[in-house]
Design a protein around this motif. Structure first.
Motif, mmCIF file in Angstrom:
data_model
loop_
_atom_site.group_PDB
_atom_site.id
_atom_site.type_symbol
_atom_site.label_atom_id
_atom_site.label_comp_id
_atom_site.label_asym_id
_atom_site.label_seq_id
_atom_site.Cartn_x
_atom_site.Cartn_y
_atom_site.Cartn_z
ATOM 1 N N UNK C 173 0.798 -1.237 0.000
ATOM 2 C CA UNK C 173 0.000 0.000 0.000
ATOM 3 C C UNK C 173 0.836 1.296 0.000
ATOM 4 N N UNK C 174 1.906 1.408 0.832
ATOM 5 C CA UNK C 174 2.683 2.660 0.780
ATOM 6 C C UNK C 174 3.299 2.920 -0.600
ATOM 7 N N UNK C 175 3.655 1.854 -1.314
ATOM 8 C CA UNK C 175 4.274 2.042 -2.647
ATOM 9 C C UNK C 175 3.228 2.580 -3.621
ATOM 10 N N UNK C 180 0.978 7.233 -6.667
ATOM 11 C CA UNK C 180 -0.127 8.184 -6.868
ATOM 12 C C UNK C 180 0.338 9.604 -6.538
ATOM 13 N N UNK C 181 1.104 9.749 -5.433
ATOM 14 C CA UNK C 181 1.575 11.088 -5.046
ATOM 15 C C UNK C 181 2.526 11.658 -6.099
ATOM 16 N N UNK C 182 3.325 10.782 -6.715
ATOM 17 C CA UNK C 182 4.300 11.302 -7.701
ATOM 18 C C UNK C 182 3.550 11.820 -8.919
ATOM 19 N N UNK C 183 2.376 11.236 -9.173
ATOM 20 C CA UNK C 183 1.524 11.733 -10.246
ATOM 21 C C UNK C 183 2.203 11.765 -11.601
ATOM 22 N N UNK C 184 3.249 10.972 -11.744
ATOM 23 C CA UNK C 184 3.989 11.025 -13.014
ATOM 24 C C UNK C 184 3.192 10.398 -14.135
ATOM 25 N N UNK C 278 11.950 4.206 -6.736
ATOM 26 C CA UNK C 278 10.945 5.034 -6.057
ATOM 27 C C UNK C 278 11.567 5.806 -4.899
ATOM 28 N N UNK C 279 12.831 5.488 -4.581
ATOM 29 C CA UNK C 279 13.492 6.174 -3.457
ATOM 30 C C UNK C 279 12.994 5.640 -2.129
ATOM 31 N N UNK C 317 14.653 2.499 -12.855
ATOM 32 C CA UNK C 317 13.784 3.230 -11.923
ATOM 33 C C UNK C 317 12.617 3.866 -12.659
ATOM 34 N N UNK C 318 12.935 4.582 -13.746
ATOM 35 C CA UNK C 318 11.877 5.282 -14.497
ATOM 36 C C UNK C 318 10.961 4.256 -15.178
ATOM 37 N N UNK C 319 11.559 3.170 -15.662
ATOM 38 C CA UNK C 319 10.734 2.134 -16.319
ATOM 39 C C UNK C 319 9.755 1.573 -15.299
ATOM 40 N N UNK C 320 10.262 1.360 -14.048
ATOM 41 C CA UNK C 320 9.414 0.812 -12.983
ATOM 42 C C UNK C 320 8.226 1.717 -12.680
ATOM 43 N N UNK C 321 8.463 3.026 -12.785
ATOM 44 C CA UNK C 321 7.373 3.981 -12.466
ATOM 45 C C UNK C 321 6.500 4.229 -13.690
#
Lengths: 73, 337, 364
Positions: C173-175, C180-184, C278-279, C317-321
């Motif tokens: 859930x936190x991930x 969602x918060x990154x809104x990318x 995601x840091x 990292x970017x691919x993951x997001x």
């Protein structure tokens, strides 16, 4: 992240048991579950039963999907 | 695995029969032994000795456990080489057999292996005509390794030109050997009744070759499984392959283990299977002949040669989607994701 | 195989796919499947071919191979290099590259590195080798954590002194909240992980629909399960009222598995955790509680963990997001290939980059 499959409990001693899937038997740890009996199906993940499969729910899902399909035809 | 310094080391994956094995052969061996016969990378080299077409092959066997349901290292050593000769259309005749045994290895087991190897030779109709034995210090070997080489006379010209529409056949269920070994090793606590499919295919193949003149190509899918063999067939060619998941024979026990460990049966090793590419019009005739043979009763037409995508193996899934089946990199490991 | 094959029915899949096409009114929809096992099932069954053009299915952060940071792998490698140590791990992590090596390469160099199917096998190795320190690399999400917790509790009760866990467990859930918060990337709905939900139930996902208004469907892993869940997401989008819908009722109870949750809570406590790509996400990881500190590898092995180095050009990292495609990465298909992976998305057999590599046309 979580490969897990339904397997049938065919032996049980305390929290340890033996489950079967496709003719393959393996020891399973059932300590994460309560009141599992021989003949029950459990969701098996990395050697542990993590939930009892609700066979009634499984049949209902299949019926729902089949009705859905008949309804469409 | 390439390190930044350019220096490299052998990994287990180099021995898996997949991509790393192919890169090793192409980039480090073929370059040294530059000759057209070797670079064909066939199961057996076919040599022309004043008019006689001689097939010649070699194979080493390092298997654990040494004895397993349906076979042992002795039987495997014979049938592996016999099958490599048979799939190039040769009648296997003579084999060599070289042992590398570890100091302290149990004599009774050695006799048992040798008896099994001799019996397998008789069954396959080949004669062990030469051999060698070396012993390595205790702890420097892993029990016993066996190398066998074999020769036979080729009566058929193989491979022939593969054409669009040619059919792909297999003589039975896939994955039996590797799953029998994994189970026999006992490391994963699996308990199932399954035997290795280890068997000599020369007789079955001779029936196939006398039934049709349109047999284009044959190969026994050992390490790396059916997926590796199919990828080898299409590599750098101007055609592709499509196979139908619903027609590929897989035993219930093999499916069970694959679901449990997250394996794909297409990548599991076999020791008694042959992939045959045959002209479309002869496919059902060949299938019927295979199905009456004791080693072909489970035969199926599993796919065909297609125009595109070139150099690719496509799979039609049971639910009607498609996916690409790539060459494996290493052997499959039990996983949770 | 019972309760698997029935959910592979082709006719039902065709009908569901047809219905998805009809109901999705041509709008461009992106659904994120959080769980790597969903990614694998979608890929293996060719489900993308059954979906209409306007629906995109994106792989999320639910794969231990993809999100475990270099530091954790380097730490396991440093321990594997000690004398008298055996490192055990699920097969997933063997080929994942750390800063300069991998567990697979350490095995090749003679380290005692073993693959296990279950954490119980790791405990058994410890019992059979009392003179060895046996480490288990504790990766995995809420589904796997209870099994590792039980291995620690059992070992504690039996007084086993040579078994240790390197805790690298993460919480889903936190991930999802972080994404969602990154809104990318615009996400129209989440396919929620069926087996994580077997443990945590439905409630922990409530914030996604209530606070962010994004539809959710807890999905099983067979083709009909996934297609049915996607259909329900489309219907939620159309109806305009997002919810957390349980489409995997045969396995997921509303409250999950309380026994398992209690055991995890007894052994572990929540902490901040670093996710590759995601840091650091607050309260998204688990560490071993003090009273079980004797099993915690973090305080029982004196090792120098090498400085984390990641190839700067690696876009995993970017691919993951879901922000970049593998084709945007300079390493893709040349330096980074399945046989010589530079980043995790190429290691995982169905990782985004591995899947792209299979389908790329110009990779010859």
């Amino acid at each position: 992240m979580c490969l897990a499959i339904p397997a049938k409990v065919i032996e049980k001693k305390g929290t340890q048991g033996v489950a079967e899937i496709g003719g393959v038997r393996r020891e399973v740890d059932l300590q994460l579950l309560e009141d599992v009996e021989i003949g029950d199906y459990v969701i098996l993940h990395a050697g542990f039963g993590i939930q009892k499969l609700d066979t009634k729910e499984a049949e209902e899902t299949l019926d729902l999907l089949r009705e859905f399909m008949d309804g469409k035809r | 695995m390439k390190e930044s310094s350019g220096n490299w080391h052998i990994s287990l994956a180099h021995g898996s029969g997949g991509k790393l094995t192919h890169d090793l052969i192409k980039n480090h061996f073929s370059t040294e032994f530059k000759n057209p016969i070797l670079s064909a990378l066939a199961d057996s080299a076919v040599l022309n000795l004043n008019g006689t077409r001689l097939a010649f092959t070699t194979d080493s066997h390092v298997i654990k456990p040494l004895f397993y349901p349906g076979g042992d290292i002795g039987k495997l050593a014979v049938y592996g080489t016999v099958n490599d000769l048979a799939v190039v259309g040769a009648k296997p005749l003579y084999i060599s057999c070289a042992y590398v045994v570890e100091e302290g290895f149990d004599g009774e087991s050695l006799d048992r292996i040798t008896r099994s190897l001799a019996e397998a030779a008789r069954t396959a109709g080949v004669i062990v005509v030469t051999g060698d034995t070396k012993v390595v210090e205790h702890g420097k070997g892993d029990g016993i390794f066996i190398n066998t080489s074999g020769i036979g006379i080729c009566n058929y010209t193989l491979p022939q030109d593969i054409e669009i529409g040619d059919k792909i056949l297999i003589n039975g269920t896939i994955g039996d050997h590797e799953i029998a070994i994994i189970s026999a090793r006992g490391e994963l606590g699996l308990n199932l009744k399954l035997e290795s499919d280890c068997a000599p295919l020369a007789d079955l193949i001779s029936h196939v070759l006398t039934t049709s003149g349109k047999i284009k190509f044959m190969r026994d899918p050992t390490r790396g499984g059916l997926a590796t063999t199919l990828n080898e067939i299409v590599e750098e060619r101007d055609f592709g392959v499509i196979i139908d998941e619903g027609t590929i024979p897989v035993r219930e026990e093999v499916k069970g283990v694959c679901s449990l460990l997250g394996f794909d049966p297409l990548y599991l090793a076999n020791e008694g299977k042959v992939v045959i590419i045959v002209g479309r019009e002869d496919a059902s005739k060949v299938l019927d002949v295979m199905r009456v043979h004791p080693l072909g009763m489970g035969s199926q037409i599993i796919g065909e040669i297609i125009e595109s995508p070139e150099g690719r193996v496509c799979l039609k899934t049971e639910i009607g989607g498609t996916r690409i089946v790539d060459m494996p990199v290493g052997t499959q490991l039990p996983r949770i994701c | 195989m019972k309760y698997i094959d029935e959910f592979y029915d082709r006719e039902i899949c065709d009908t569901l796919a047809e219905e998805i096409g009809k109901k999705s009114t041509g709008a461009k929809l992106t659904f994120m499947e959080v769980c790597g096992t969903h990614t694998m099932s979608i890929f293996r069954n060719g489900i993308k071919d059954l979906l209409p053009e306007n629906i995109r299915v994106l792989s999320g952060p639910g794969c231990p191979v993809c999100v475990t940071p270099n530091r954790t792998i380097d730490h396991a490698i440093a321990i594997a290099r000690l004398n008298g140590v055996c490192v055990s791990s699920f097969g997933d992590m063997m080929r994942v590259p750390g800063s300069s090596s991998s567990l697979q390469r350490e095995h090749g160099g003679g380290a005692d590195v073993r693959v296990v199917y279950s954490v119980r096998d790791a405990v058994e190795i410890a019992e059979r080798n009392p003179d060895k320190k046996v480490l288990f690399l504790g990766i995995g999400f809420e589904t796997t954590t209870p099994t590792v917790a039980s291995s620690i509790k059992d070992s504690s009760q039996r007084g086993l002194r040579n078994y240790f866990v390197l805790p690298a467990h993460k919480l889903i859930p936190p991930a999802i909240r972080a994404i969602l918060d990154s809104g990318e990337t615009k996400i129209n709905g989440f396919l929620l992980p069926g087996h994580v939900s077997v443990i945590i139930g439905e409630k922990p996902y409530g914030f996604i629909a209530e606070d962010y208004g994004v539809p959710c469907a807890i999905a099983g892993f067979e083709p009909t399960d996934i297609l049915y869940a996607i259909l329900r997401l489309v219907e939620q989008v159309n109806s305009g009222n997002p919810a957390v819908e349980n489409c995997y009722k045969r396995s997921v109870r509303q409250n999950g598995n309380q026994l398992a949750k209690d055991l995890v809570n007894e052994i572990f406590e929540v902490c901040d955790s670093e996710w590759r790509g995601l840091g650091v996400i607050p309260d998204s990881g688990l560490k071993i509680r003090g009273e079980y500190g004797e099993f915690d590898a973090l305080c029982n092995f004196e090792v120098e963990v090498e400085e984390t180095r990641e190839n700067p050009a690696c876009l995993c990292g970017e691919v993951l997001r879901g922000v970049s495609s593998p084709l945007d990465c300079a390493l893709f298909g040349t330096i980074c290939t399945p046989e010589n992976p530079a980043g995790p998305c190429m290691v995982s057999f169905e990782g985004t980059c591995a899947a792209y590599y299979k389908y790329a046309d110009d990779r010859r």
